[in-house]
Design a protein around this motif. Structure first.
Motif, PDB file in Angstrom:
ATOM      1  N   LYS A  82     -10.197   2.062  -8.993  1.00  0.00           N
ATOM      2  CA  LYS A  82      -9.951   3.476  -9.201  1.00  0.00           C
ATOM      3  C   LYS A  82      -8.663   3.597  -9.990  1.00  0.00           C
ATOM      4  O   LYS A  82      -7.648   3.003  -9.618  1.00  0.00           O
ATOM      5  CB  LYS A  82      -9.786   4.163  -7.854  1.00  0.00           C
ATOM      6  CG  LYS A  82      -9.489   5.637  -7.983  1.00  0.00           C
ATOM      7  CD  LYS A  82      -9.193   6.223  -6.610  1.00  0.00           C
ATOM      8  CE  LYS A  82      -8.964   7.711  -6.670  1.00  0.00           C
ATOM      9  NZ  LYS A  82      -7.909   8.123  -7.544  1.00  0.00           N
ATOM     10  N   LYS A  88       0.831  -1.207   0.000  1.00  0.00           N
ATOM     11  CA  LYS A  88       0.000   0.000   0.000  1.00  0.00           C
ATOM     12  C   LYS A  88       0.862   1.252   0.000  1.00  0.00           C
ATOM     13  O   LYS A  88       1.900   1.309   0.607  1.00  0.00           O
ATOM     14  CB  LYS A  88      -0.911   0.002   1.218  1.00  0.00           C
ATOM     15  CG  LYS A  88      -1.997  -1.039   1.083  1.00  0.00           C
ATOM     16  CD  LYS A  88      -2.933  -0.687  -0.067  1.00  0.00           C
ATOM     17  CE  LYS A  88      -3.684  -1.928  -0.559  1.00  0.00           C
ATOM     18  NZ  LYS A  88      -4.296  -1.727  -1.857  1.00  0.00           N
ATOM     19  N   TYR A 119      -6.314   0.914  -8.548  1.00  0.00           N
ATOM     20  CA  TYR A 119      -6.406   0.424  -7.170  1.00  0.00           C
ATOM     21  C   TYR A 119      -7.803  -0.095  -6.934  1.00  0.00           C
ATOM     22  O   TYR A 119      -8.775   0.639  -7.114  1.00  0.00           O
ATOM     23  CB  TYR A 119      -6.119   1.540  -6.164  1.00  0.00           C
ATOM     24  CG  TYR A 119      -4.658   1.817  -5.981  1.00  0.00           C
ATOM     25  CD1 TYR A 119      -3.837   0.869  -5.387  1.00  0.00           C
ATOM     26  CD2 TYR A 119      -4.102   3.015  -6.391  1.00  0.00           C
ATOM     27  CE1 TYR A 119      -2.496   1.114  -5.215  1.00  0.00           C
ATOM     28  CE2 TYR A 119      -2.748   3.271  -6.216  1.00  0.00           C
ATOM     29  CZ  TYR A 119      -1.956   2.315  -5.625  1.00  0.00           C
ATOM     30  OH  TYR A 119      -0.630   2.550  -5.449  1.00  0.00           O
ATOM     31  N   GLU A 170       8.433   7.692   0.181  1.00  0.00           N
ATOM     32  CA  GLU A 170       7.770   8.876   0.705  1.00  0.00           C
ATOM     33  C   GLU A 170       7.620   8.693   2.219  1.00  0.00           C
ATOM     34  O   GLU A 170       7.264   7.611   2.679  1.00  0.00           O
ATOM     35  CB  GLU A 170       6.390   8.956   0.055  1.00  0.00           C
ATOM     36  CG  GLU A 170       5.633  10.213   0.335  1.00  0.00           C
ATOM     37  CD  GLU A 170       4.334  10.222  -0.479  1.00  0.00           C
ATOM     38  OE1 GLU A 170       3.915   9.161  -0.941  1.00  0.00           O
ATOM     39  OE2 GLU A 170       3.766  11.315  -0.645  1.00  0.00           O
ATOM     40  N   SER A 206      -5.435   5.168 -10.935  1.00  0.00           N
ATOM     41  CA  SER A 206      -4.527   6.135 -10.329  1.00  0.00           C
ATOM     42  C   SER A 206      -3.470   6.604 -11.299  1.00  0.00           C
ATOM     43  O   SER A 206      -2.843   7.645 -11.115  1.00  0.00           O
ATOM     44  CB  SER A 206      -3.822   5.511  -9.143  1.00  0.00           C
ATOM     45  OG  SER A 206      -4.765   5.107  -8.220  1.00  0.00           O
ATOM     46  N   PRO A 253       0.207  17.765  -7.965  1.00  0.00           N
ATOM     47  CA  PRO A 253      -0.392  17.963  -6.644  1.00  0.00           C
ATOM     48  C   PRO A 253      -0.540  16.631  -5.922  1.00  0.00           C
ATOM     49  O   PRO A 253      -0.314  15.573  -6.499  1.00  0.00           O
ATOM     50  CB  PRO A 253      -1.760  18.562  -6.964  1.00  0.00           C
ATOM     51  CG  PRO A 253      -2.078  18.070  -8.319  1.00  0.00           C
ATOM     52  CD  PRO A 253      -0.765  17.939  -9.041  1.00  0.00           C
ATOM     53  N   ASN A 254      -0.946  16.687  -4.673  1.00  0.00           N
ATOM     54  CA  ASN A 254      -1.150  15.449  -3.915  1.00  0.00           C
ATOM     55  C   ASN A 254      -2.196  14.579  -4.593  1.00  0.00           C
ATOM     56  O   ASN A 254      -3.202  15.081  -5.073  1.00  0.00           O
ATOM     57  CB  ASN A 254      -1.608  15.764  -2.492  1.00  0.00           C
ATOM     58  CG  ASN A 254      -0.463  16.264  -1.649  1.00  0.00           C
ATOM     59  OD1 ASN A 254       0.679  15.815  -1.811  1.00  0.00           O
ATOM     60  ND2 ASN A 254      -0.737  17.217  -0.788  1.00  0.00           N
ATOM     61  N   GLY A 255      -1.932  13.292  -4.624  1.00  0.00           N
ATOM     62  CA  GLY A 255      -2.889  12.366  -5.223  1.00  0.00           C
ATOM     63  C   GLY A 255      -2.817  12.314  -6.730  1.00  0.00           C
ATOM     64  O   GLY A 255      -3.671  11.719  -7.381  1.00  0.00           O
ATOM     65  N   ALA A 256      -1.767  12.906  -7.325  1.00  0.00           N
ATOM     66  CA  ALA A 256      -1.672  12.955  -8.781  1.00  0.00           C
ATOM     67  C   ALA A 256      -1.233  11.614  -9.358  1.00  0.00           C
ATOM     68  O   ALA A 256      -1.498  11.309 -10.511  1.00  0.00           O
ATOM     69  CB  ALA A 256      -0.687  14.035  -9.187  1.00  0.00           C
ATOM     70  N   GLY A 257      -0.539  10.814  -8.553  1.00  0.00           N
ATOM     71  CA  GLY A 257      -0.026   9.543  -9.067  1.00  0.00           C
ATOM     72  C   GLY A 257       1.489   9.490  -9.116  1.00  0.00           C
ATOM     73  O   GLY A 257       2.061   8.575  -9.710  1.00  0.00           O
ATOM     74  N   LYS A 258       2.148  10.413  -8.457  1.00  0.00           N
ATOM     75  CA  LYS A 258       3.622  10.421  -8.461  1.00  0.00           C
ATOM     76  C   LYS A 258       4.161   9.207  -7.724  1.00  0.00           C
ATOM     77  O   LYS A 258       4.986   8.454  -8.250  1.00  0.00           O
ATOM     78  CB  LYS A 258       4.153  11.703  -7.781  1.00  0.00           C
ATOM     79  CG  LYS A 258       3.641  12.995  -8.384  1.00  0.00           C
ATOM     80  CD  LYS A 258       4.255  14.200  -7.718  1.00  0.00           C
ATOM     81  CE  LYS A 258       3.899  14.348  -6.240  1.00  0.00           C
ATOM     82  NZ  LYS A 258       2.503  14.727  -5.988  1.00  0.00           N
ATOM     83  N   SER A 259       3.684   9.040  -6.496  1.00  0.00           N
ATOM     84  CA  SER A 259       4.176   7.897  -5.715  1.00  0.00           C
ATOM     85  C   SER A 259       3.815   6.587  -6.397  1.00  0.00           C
ATOM     86  O   SER A 259       4.592   5.625  -6.373  1.00  0.00           O
ATOM     87  CB  SER A 259       3.589   7.923  -4.314  1.00  0.00           C
ATOM     88  OG  SER A 259       3.993   9.078  -3.641  1.00  0.00           O
ATOM     89  N   THR A 260       2.625   6.549  -6.978  1.00  0.00           N
ATOM     90  CA  THR A 260       2.214   5.333  -7.687  1.00  0.00           C
ATOM     91  C   THR A 260       3.226   4.994  -8.772  1.00  0.00           C
ATOM     92  O   THR A 260       3.674   3.845  -8.894  1.00  0.00           O
ATOM     93  CB  THR A 260       0.818   5.550  -8.295  1.00  0.00           C
ATOM     94  OG1 THR A 260      -0.084   5.877  -7.240  1.00  0.00           O
ATOM     95  CG2 THR A 260       0.346   4.302  -8.998  1.00  0.00           C
TER      96      THR A 260
HETATM   97  N1  ADP Z   1      -3.030   1.916  -1.629  1.00  0.00           N
HETATM   98  C1  ADP Z   1      -3.936   2.648  -2.285  1.00  0.00           C
HETATM   99  N2  ADP Z   1      -5.210   2.211  -2.363  1.00  0.00           N
HETATM  100  C2  ADP Z   1      -6.147   2.923  -3.022  1.00  0.00           C
HETATM  101  N3  ADP Z   1      -5.887   4.053  -3.651  1.00  0.00           N
HETATM  102  C3  ADP Z   1      -4.633   4.554  -3.617  1.00  0.00           C
HETATM  103  C4  ADP Z   1      -3.595   3.858  -2.927  1.00  0.00           C
HETATM  104  N4  ADP Z   1      -2.453   4.567  -3.060  1.00  0.00           N
HETATM  105  C5  ADP Z   1      -2.774   5.646  -3.810  1.00  0.00           C
HETATM  106  N5  ADP Z   1      -4.074   5.649  -4.139  1.00  0.00           N
HETATM  107  C6  ADP Z   1      -4.765   6.635  -4.949  1.00  0.00           C
HETATM  108  O1  ADP Z   1      -4.035   6.812  -6.117  1.00  0.00           O
HETATM  109  C7  ADP Z   1      -3.936   8.175  -6.421  1.00  0.00           C
HETATM  110  C8  ADP Z   1      -2.482   8.558  -6.601  1.00  0.00           C
HETATM  111  O2  ADP Z   1      -1.832   8.471  -5.371  1.00  0.00           O
HETATM  112  P1  ADP Z   1      -0.282   8.809  -5.196  1.00  0.00           P
HETATM  113  O3  ADP Z   1       0.461   8.166  -6.301  1.00  0.00           O
HETATM  114  O4  ADP Z   1       0.109   8.431  -3.827  1.00  0.00           O
HETATM  115  O5  ADP Z   1      -0.262  10.372  -5.344  1.00  0.00           O
HETATM  116  P2  ADP Z   1       0.950  11.397  -5.118  1.00  0.00           P
HETATM  117  O6  ADP Z   1       1.098  12.050  -6.413  1.00  0.00           O
HETATM  118  O7  ADP Z   1       0.477  12.323  -4.063  1.00  0.00           O
HETATM  119  O8  ADP Z   1       2.131  10.623  -4.691  1.00  0.00           O
HETATM  120  C9  ADP Z   1      -4.608   8.942  -5.315  1.00  0.00           C
HETATM  121  O9  ADP Z   1      -5.866   9.342  -5.784  1.00  0.00           O
HETATM  122  C10 ADP Z   1      -4.771   7.948  -4.220  1.00  0.00           C
HETATM  123  O10 ADP Z   1      -5.993   8.161  -3.573  1.00  0.00           O
END
Ligand code: ADP
Ligand code: MG
Lengths: 258, 325, 298
Positions: B25, A258, B15, B90, B27, B46-53
């Motif tokens: 969803k 996660k 996800y 992160e 991402s 911005p936050n939730g953009a998908g960078k960490s993903t």
């Molecule tokens: N483990 C997860 N389960 C469900 N949704 C997730 C999970 N991790 C991230 N998301 C969703 O994926 C999208 C991208 O998240 P993330 O990549 O963390 O964004 P950021 O750009 O802030 O790093 C967000 O909308 C988040 O809600």
């Protein structure tokens, strides 16, 4: 393998730093108390009482450690995200699992050996000497360790996909079911339904049979345990652990963190 | 072999969520981009953009639903790829029963290093991230910023060719941010490729050769910081004072139109004009007796840009909905 | 290239192999452990009171657990043709101490404690004692008197006490009328075939326990056989009067028209005349074994 070893050593270090081995103090106190008081309360069966009490304590304490630490082995690392940096290193997920398994088994082995020493000390104190038949104790303790290995493997498997609380439930359920495997086999006489009876019989061979490792009564009475049983139980535990770890690796390798 | 150091091709991640994980969803949607050898690439959004993903997909913590990626020519499913990358998660967290030195030594064991080499590197890294005095303290006593430094140290410990940092500056005070910036620049000087994510424009601007902007799981543009992000000047801002004596004079009447457009804070006025209007406005102000303090370029903030993209998305989604009916 | 699918396939094959190995090993281990001669029936605790104290609020659960063990213990011993039921009584004691209102435990227990080997432990006095405790704990339940009369009648052959038990049970307003009839009949005649059949039929028709039901059925069949043989012997006497010799085959009775067809036992096997000239079960009939066991026990 080297990498799994690194994980194992770290897991062992964590257990030590989390003061898991402090349970040995409790065990030592229990053995001491038993050794001192047993002569007064149970004349004639002091040796028997020390042996069965010691073996039971080794088993129960080991089980508690195996279950309660085992179910957190993977979950905790995922939950606290300590796993993230690690899995970016050149380490395969199954190597990580193997290391976690090995680390807890190592902890349990150290713990069990220490408790075995305590049991022997108590026995020497009560009997003043040791006999050849007392070697059966080592077999019983070895079997306990095999059993604990299997419990750790199960706990690790559940730790890969569920919360610790549920994993404790699953692991205990398997353990208890594994103790009643033989009852399941005889139970078929009481169930007239052939399908249910067949299913129970099949299950009774496939569930981990924890009763296999129970030779406490024989050990307490100093009855010899056949070498073939030692070999077969070793093979059984090893094979079953491999199966469970294989499933755990398959589950964990596909898992999104996660 | 393909030229780019990091090759991302149509990477997509869903996800699952809800009852029995039946719903999904999206991402990350069809991300395609390259990071060239030796460049510092900023991943902006911005936050939730998908960078960490994206980053977690690259280092193999999660698995894509579609698409592929490779680093240094090796597919991300190849374990060998991990030898040459360093990763800072992160908000990193490490075994809190270990000291910083122990944690670094532990991670170093996964690379083929001798014991002597390991301890030498651990010392060097602790110094580099400014933790040489805290190396013997258990991590449970560390602050967020200190953990970030440990994370950085483990990411670069083994001289990786590619360094991937997820929000390396977050949680740090200004001095810490500066130190991280210096480390990134040093990595660049050493010829390493750096990919880092951030939601702060100035960090990206200062460090990156190129940036990629991602919003709502989709890549919106890639380019040099100056070209992208709508960071072209949006006009000029004039800062001026109006002496009290002249404020009511007839001369100021000439500038009344312009003054009405200016915003007043204290004694000072700010006025935004387009580049073409600049000279006329200056002339007018001078004739009104204003004292010009500064003239600066105005850039859209990243937030404004992101908001703009998100609103565009919404408008589009609404349009699709309407046309779908 | 290893695709996820081929990986899954390999995994499945490995699992099947692994579990096959486990299965084989388990059989080896079972053999070894059987040789160890470990008495798994060992009861750690024989004191029901202590067990009750230790079971905290889970006493009923524990009672059910022990009840299950009783049934399993009995079933297991029967299946293994092991004739030693020495744990039946302590297990029943534990069960009924933990839950004194577990009626089925008294009824089942008294039956199999009293029945002679190989069906039971052959201790009718233990059966009576169990029932007496049952009556004490559940004074409103009349069927315990039925069971008690039963044991006195069949096992102890004490017809006065049997009659008294039936009489006592018949005083319950909800008891069935035949209890009174039986009290009188047993007092007057002692053992008779019709009484025995009636009593077993009562058990057969009212019990829910499959083992008790099966047991009652066997008894009923054996009683039926007894009755049939008596009739056949009478016919043979008749035949001897007419022809001057004893019949050697039952078919002779059919040939002379004394019987419409060959009579068969409850399992469908035709009766035969034994070497002593008396009617008997066919050597192939499965009832024969039961009958022999039964006669040995008496
Ligand atoms: N483990 C997860 N389960 C469900 N949704 C997730 C999970 N991790 C991230 N998301 C969703 O994926 C999208 C991208 O998240 P993330 O990549 O963390 O964004 P950021 O750009 O802030 O790093 C967000 O909308 C988040 O809600
Ligand atoms: Mg993020």
């Amino acid at each position: 393998m080297k990498r799994a070893g690194a994980v194992a050593l770290n897991t062992f270090r964590e257990a030590v730093r989390d003061r898991v081995l402090y349970n040995l103090v409790f065990f030592a106190l229990l053995m001491m108390a038993a050794a001192i008081f047993v002569g007064q309360i149970s004349i004639g069966i002091e040796e028997l009482v020390i042996k069965s009490l010691g073996l039971s304590a080794i088993s129960v304490i080991g089980l508690l450690i195996a279950v309660f630490i085992g179910v957190g082995l993977v979950y905790k690392e995922m939950d606290k995200r300590t796993l993230y940096a690690l899995l970016a290193k050149p380490v395969r997920r199954w190597e990580f699992l193997l290391g976690k398994f090995g680390g807890l088994v190592l902890t349990l082995a150290v713990n069990t050996v220490a408790m075995a020493a305590g049991l022997l000390a108590a026995l020497v104190y009560v009997k003043q000497h040791l006999e050849r038949t007392d070697t059966v104790l080592f077999v019983a303790i070895y079997f306990i360790l095999l059993k604990l290995m299997l419990v750790v493997a199960l706990a690790l498997l559940f730790s890969c996909f569920s919360t610790p609380l549920l994993a404790i439930l699953y692991t205990s359920a398997f353990y208890v079911a594994g103790l009643f495997v033989e009852e399941m086999r005889t139970f078929q006489f009481a169930t007239p339904n052939p399908a249910a009876s067949w299913l129970l019989r099949g299950l009774s061979y496939l569930l981990p049979n924890f009763e296999n490792f129970n030779v406490m009564a024989a050990a307490a009475h100093g009855r010899e345990i056949p070498g073939a049983l030692i070999l077969q139980n070793t093979a059984y535990a090893a094979l079953y652990c491999i199966i469970v770890l294989l499933i755990a690796a398959a589950v964990f390798s596909r898992r999104n963190l996660k | 072999m393909a030229g780019a150091t990091i090759e991302i091709e149509n990477l997509t991640k869903d996800y699952p969520y809800g009852f029995l994980h039946l719903k999904k969803k999206r991402s990350l949607e069809g991300l395609t981009m390259q990071v060239e050898d030796g460049e510092v690439f900023g991943f902006l959004g911005p936050n939730g953009a998908g960078k960490s993903t994206t980053i977690k997909l690259l280092v193999g913590l999660i698995f894509p639903d579609a698409g592929t990626a490779s680093i240094l020519g090796k597919p991300i499913t190849d374990i060998e790829m991990h030898r040459d990358i360093g990763y800072l998660p992160e908000q990193p967290y490490f075994y809190d029963y270990l000291t910083a030195a122990e944690v670094l030594d532990y991670f170093a064991r996964f690379h083929d290093l001798t014991a002597a080499d390991r301890s030498e590197r651990v010392k060097r890294m602790l110094k580099k991230v400014g933790l040489e005095t805290a190396g013997k303290i258990q991590l449970r006593k560390y602050s967020k910023g200190m953990l970030q430094r440990v994370g950085l140290a483990q990411a670069i410990l083994h001289d990786p060719k590619v360094v991937i940092l997820d929000e390396p500056m977050s949680g740090l005070d200004p001095i810490g941010r500066r130190e991280v910036r210096d480390i990134i620049l040093e990595l660049k000087r050493e010829g390493r490729t750096v990919l880092f994510s951030t939601h702060i424009l100035s960090d990206a601007e200062m460090l990156c050769d190129r940036v990629g902007v991602i919003v709502g799981g989709k890549l919106r543009g890639v380019g040099a910081p100056g070209e992208i992000v709508g960071m072209k000047t949006q006009g000029m801002e004039i800062l001026f004072e109006l002496p009290a004596s002249t404020a009511t004079s007839t001369a100021s009447a000439n500038a009344a139109g312009i003054l009405a457009k200016a915003a007043k804070t204290g004694d000072r006025y700010r006025l935004q004009v387009t580049e073409e209007e600049l000279y006329a406005a200056l002339e007018q102000l001078r004739s009104a007796g204003a004292k010009i303090l500064s003239v600066t370029q105005v850039k859209a903030t990243l937030e404004e840009y992101f908001m703009h993209l998100i609103e565009a998305d919404r408008a589009q989604a609404a349009a699709v909905e309407v046309s779908g009916k | 290239m290893i695709t996820p699918n081929s990986k899954t396939l390999v995994l499945l094959v490995l699992l099947v192999l692994g579990f096959t190995g486990v299965w084989r090993l388990q059989q080896g281990i079972d053999a070894q452990r059987a040789a160890l001669h470990e008495e798994r029936d060992e009861l750690v605790l024989r004191s029901g009171k202590l067990l009750k104290a230790m079971s905290l609020e889970y006493t009923p659960l524990l009672a059910d657990f022990y009840w299950t063990r009783v049934v399993q213990y009995y079933g297991d011993k029967r299946a293994r043709h092991d004739l030693h039921f020495e744990l039946l009584s302590p297990l029943l004691d534990l069960t009924t101490t933990l839950d004194p209102h577990l009626l089925v435990a008294y009824r089942f227990g008294s039956t199999f404690l009293s029945e002679p080997s190989p069906r039971g432990a052959g201790h009718p006095e233990q059966g009576i004692a169990l029932l007496e405790r049952g009556i004490q704990a559940n004074p409103e339940y009349w069927r315990f008197y039925q069971d008690m009369g039963f044991i006195y009648y069949f096992e102890l052959k004490d017809y006065a006490k049997a009659s008294a038990a039936f009489e006592k049970g018949s005083e319950y307003p909800d008891s069935q009328i035949w209890m009174k009839v039986m009290a009188a009949k047993v007092a007057a005649e002692g053992e008779s075939l019709s009484t025995s059949i009636f009593l077993w039929r009562q058990v057969y028709e009212t019990t829910k326990d499959p083992q008790v039901k099966e047991n009652a059925l066997t008894h009923l069949q054996l009683l039926g056989v007894q009755e049939d043989c008596k009739q056949l012997d009478k016919l043979a006497d008749e035949f001897q009067k007419r022809t001057g010799r004893r019949p050697t085959r039952v078919s002779e009775l059919v040939q002379v028209g004394m019987l419409p067809q060959l009579p068969v036992d409850p399992m469908g096997y035709p009766y035969v005349f034994g070497p002593d000239g008396k009617a008997a079960l066919n050597l192939n009939s499965p009832l024969l074994e039961q009958q022999l066991l039964h006669q040995n026990a008496k």
